[in-house]
Design a protein around this motif. Sequence first.
Motif, mmCIF file in Angstrom:
data_model
loop_
_atom_site.group_PDB
_atom_site.id
_atom_site.type_symbol
_atom_site.label_atom_id
_atom_site.label_comp_id
_atom_site.label_asym_id
_atom_site.label_seq_id
_atom_site.Cartn_x
_atom_site.Cartn_y
_atom_site.Cartn_z
ATOM 1 N N ALA A 1 0.833 -1.212 0.000
ATOM 2 C CA ALA A 1 0.000 0.000 0.000
ATOM 3 C C ALA A 1 0.868 1.262 0.000
ATOM 4 O O ALA A 1 0.355 2.377 -0.144
ATOM 5 N N GLY A 2 2.169 1.086 0.205
ATOM 6 C CA GLY A 2 3.097 2.230 0.209
ATOM 7 C C GLY A 2 2.950 3.103 1.435
ATOM 8 O O GLY A 2 3.325 4.279 1.415
ATOM 9 N N ASP A 3 2.422 2.540 2.533
ATOM 10 C CA ASP A 3 2.176 3.361 3.722
ATOM 11 C C ASP A 3 2.319 2.509 4.986
ATOM 12 O O ASP A 3 1.466 1.659 5.274
ATOM 13 N N LEU A 4 3.384 2.759 5.754
ATOM 14 C CA LEU A 4 3.636 1.929 6.937
ATOM 15 C C LEU A 4 2.710 2.244 8.111
ATOM 16 O O LEU A 4 2.724 1.530 9.114
ATOM 17 N N SER A 5 1.906 3.314 7.992
ATOM 18 C CA SER A 5 0.993 3.603 9.115
ATOM 19 C C SER A 5 -0.051 2.496 9.250
ATOM 20 O O SER A 5 -0.567 2.238 10.334
ATOM 21 N N HIS A 6 -0.378 1.793 8.159
ATOM 22 C CA HIS A 6 -1.300 0.659 8.254
ATOM 23 C C HIS A 6 -0.698 -0.411 9.171
ATOM 24 O O HIS A 6 -1.393 -1.077 9.923
ATOM 25 N N TYR A 7 0.614 -0.578 9.044
ATOM 26 C CA TYR A 7 1.291 -1.604 9.847
ATOM 27 C C TYR A 7 1.200 -1.265 11.332
ATOM 28 O O TYR A 7 0.980 -2.147 12.166
ATOM 29 N N GLN A 8 1.361 0.020 11.651
ATOM 30 C CA GLN A 8 1.269 0.456 13.049
ATOM 31 C C GLN A 8 -0.053 -0.039 13.673
ATOM 32 O O GLN A 8 -0.070 -0.619 14.760
ATOM 33 N N ALA A 9 -1.149 0.166 12.949
ATOM 34 C CA ALA A 9 -2.466 -0.227 13.468
ATOM 35 C C ALA A 9 -2.589 -1.749 13.532
ATOM 36 O O ALA A 9 -3.096 -2.308 14.513
ATOM 37 N N ALA A 10 -2.102 -2.439 12.504
ATOM 38 C CA ALA A 10 -2.214 -3.901 12.482
ATOM 39 C C ALA A 10 -1.383 -4.522 13.613
ATOM 40 O O ALA A 10 -1.808 -5.478 14.269
ATOM 41 N N HIS A 11 -0.213 -3.963 13.851
ATOM 42 C CA HIS A 11 0.673 -4.468 14.910
ATOM 43 C C HIS A 11 -0.029 -4.380 16.259
ATOM 44 O O HIS A 11 0.007 -5.326 17.064
ATOM 45 N N ARG A 12 -0.693 -3.270 16.513
ATOM 46 C CA ARG A 12 -1.404 -3.065 17.778
ATOM 47 C C ARG A 12 -2.528 -4.109 17.927
ATOM 48 O O ARG A 12 -2.713 -4.726 18.963
ATOM 49 N N ARG A 13 -3.261 -4.300 16.817
ATOM 50 C CA ARG A 13 -4.392 -5.241 16.845
ATOM 51 C C ARG A 13 -3.885 -6.674 17.089
ATOM 52 O O ARG A 13 -4.423 -7.404 17.913
ATOM 53 N N LEU A 14 -2.815 -7.056 16.394
ATOM 54 C CA LEU A 14 -2.296 -8.431 16.524
ATOM 55 C C LEU A 14 -1.793 -8.708 17.938
ATOM 56 O O LEU A 14 -1.857 -9.841 18.418
ATOM 57 N N GLY A 15 -1.290 -7.653 18.612
ATOM 58 C CA GLY A 15 -0.679 -7.861 19.928
ATOM 59 C C GLY A 15 -1.678 -7.996 21.067
ATOM 60 O O GLY A 15 -1.341 -8.515 22.131
ATOM 61 N N ARG A 16 -2.923 -7.539 20.853
ATOM 62 C CA ARG A 16 -3.865 -7.437 21.988
ATOM 63 C C ARG A 16 -4.133 -8.761 22.685
ATOM 64 O O ARG A 16 -4.038 -8.857 23.905
ATOM 65 N N ARG A 17 -4.463 -9.781 21.930
ATOM 66 C CA ARG A 17 -4.842 -11.068 22.550
ATOM 67 C C ARG A 17 -3.647 -11.713 23.279
ATOM 68 O O ARG A 17 -3.766 -12.083 24.456
ATOM 69 N N PRO A 18 -2.472 -11.842 22.611
ATOM 70 C CA PRO A 18 -1.322 -12.407 23.344
ATOM 71 C C PRO A 18 -0.951 -11.599 24.583
ATOM 72 O O PRO A 18 -0.567 -12.177 25.603
ATOM 73 N N GLU A 19 -1.124 -10.272 24.521
ATOM 74 C CA GLU A 19 -0.801 -9.454 25.706
ATOM 75 C C GLU A 19 -1.763 -9.765 26.843
ATOM 76 O O GLU A 19 -1.358 -9.874 28.007
ATOM 77 N N LEU A 20 -3.047 -9.937 26.508
ATOM 78 C CA LEU A 20 -4.037 -10.274 27.536
ATOM 79 C C LEU A 20 -3.687 -11.624 28.162
ATOM 80 O O LEU A 20 -3.691 -11.778 29.388
ATOM 81 N N MET A 21 -3.358 -12.612 27.314
ATOM 82 C CA MET A 21 -3.033 -13.943 27.833
ATOM 83 C C MET A 21 -1.777 -13.881 28.693
ATOM 84 O O MET A 21 -1.690 -14.537 29.735
ATOM 85 N N ALA A 22 -0.800 -13.088 28.270
ATOM 86 C CA ALA A 22 0.436 -12.952 29.060
ATOM 87 C C ALA A 22 0.112 -12.335 30.419
ATOM 88 O O ALA A 22 0.621 -12.788 31.454
ATOM 89 N N ASP A 23 -0.757 -11.315 30.435
ATOM 90 C CA ASP A 23 -1.121 -10.679 31.712
ATOM 91 C C ASP A 23 -1.762 -11.703 32.645
ATOM 92 O O ASP A 23 -1.479 -11.735 33.847
ATOM 93 N N LEU A 24 -2.644 -12.557 32.088
ATOM 94 C CA LEU A 24 -3.308 -13.568 32.925
ATOM 95 C C LEU A 24 -2.296 -14.559 33.490
ATOM 96 O O LEU A 24 -2.316 -14.896 34.678
ATOM 97 N N MET A 25 -1.383 -15.019 32.623
ATOM 98 C CA MET A 25 -0.378 -16.003 33.069
ATOM 99 C C MET A 25 0.538 -15.383 34.130
ATOM 100 O O MET A 25 0.916 -16.041 35.099
ATOM 101 N N LEU A 26 0.897 -14.102 33.944
ATOM 102 C CA LEU A 26 1.804 -13.463 34.907
ATOM 103 C C LEU A 26 1.091 -13.187 36.234
ATOM 104 O O LEU A 26 1.718 -13.187 37.291
ATOM 105 N N LEU A 27 -0.223 -12.991 36.154
ATOM 106 C CA LEU A 27 -1.011 -12.842 37.382
ATOM 107 C C LEU A 27 -0.948 -14.153 38.177
ATOM 108 O O LEU A 27 -0.737 -14.160 39.389
#
Length: 372
Positions: free
Chosen positions: A294-320
């Motif tokens: 698409a010639g625009d890395l700002s799309h990646y910024q948003a996709a990266h955030r979206r992809l990280g949400r679920r693993p981050e939640l699971m990591a928070d639960l495991m660390l709890l």
Amino acid sequence: MTSGLTHSTDVFVIGGGPAGLAVAIAARRRRFEVTVADRSAPPIDKACGEGIMPDGVAAARALGISLEAAGARPFGGIRFCEQDLAVEAPFPHGVGFGMRRTALHKLMVERAAEAGVRTMWGASVTGLERDGVWVAGEFVRARWIVGADGGNSTVRHWAGLDACAHQNRRYGFRSHYRIAPWSDFMEIHWGEGCQIYVTPVSGAEICVVLISRDHRQRLDHVLPRFPELARRLAAASGRSSERGGVSASRRLRRVSRGNVALVGDASGSVDAITGEGLCLLFQQAVAIADSLEAGDLSHYQAAHRRLGRRPELMADLMLLLDRHGPLRSRVLHAFADRPRLLSRMLALHVGELSFLDCAANGLALGWQMLTS
Ligand SMILES: Cc1cc2nc3c(=O)[nH]c(=O)nc-3n(C[C@H](O)[C@H](O)[C@H](O)COP(=O)(O)OP(=O)(O)OC[C@H]3O[C@@H](n4cnc5c(N)ncnc54)[C@H](O)[C@@H]3O)c2cc1C
């Protein structure tokens, strides 16, 4: 394989670990000319639990990387163990795979070569400029630059992307034991202040990782606290030397700036106990390739955030659970009483359940803990 120095390329990838190779393959599939440089030579080893969850297997397949065809060892679910208690759940669909890190790297190097990626092994990148990079003493022009240089990323620093929204670290030590896997599940053994997780990586070998907040702690120190596991490991006919690494939980404020993007551990990471590091970087690689197209890395910024949400939640639960022994014990007993709760938790972990379902499961778990 295409190899050696070039003077210009569409995409220059700094780091030829799993993340760098995944981006290179994804970008080649969009017909970009791609060069990867790594200061080491393949096959590159690294401390890793060597388990890839079903969502990671699917993400690898989307890049044309077939783990099953490469002889990886399947596992059908997760087992939590603490003292005399063991609870397990199968994955809702598919299987995970265990595979020696060096075998995964070799496989990815082969796929990159087939895709026509140009590679420079034993070549350090020493500087970054707006229109290219300094590598092995030469300047290579590049339209896009990808930092895949791992958790201690220098590219992150050069590009001014160091600012963190969240950061935490634990330490992992990995050994291989020559013994046939005794289970078709990946096992997580919970102890006070540490976990040991066991992944089958072949028909005759398992990978064992100790993970804790104490960098001095080693498997041999803590094994007496896990008598059942110690008994099984004592039957192994051999053991590799130990390899350590930092398991960082790191979320960056930004993962791209101008024509530079970060991927894999360079772009932040979730605690290793989730087993989601490789899945994330395969998914990020596809997202970067979409953005380059698409010639625009700002799309990646948003996709990266979206992809990280679920693993981050699971990591928070495991660390709890890591931090609060009494809570962990109650949760594991609730899972033992109602195995469906663990099955649904695992379904969320591998991306087969929505956040809404997760909230419902959380309420059911709370109710079970209150009433049991
Ligand atoms: C103890 C532990 C257990 C883990 N267990 C699991 C698990 O079971 N499952 C899972 O999915 N994930 C697991 N992870 C996470 C997973 O290992 C990482 O997410 C993954 O290795 C990140 O890959 P990468 O390519 O981003 O980084 P790396 O593998 O670190 O690769 C970075 C590469 O960049 C190169 N490099 C660095 N600087 C330069 C430079 N200036 N010039 C050229 N080359 C450079 C390095 O040589 C290296 O090859 C675990 C992590 C740890 C620490």
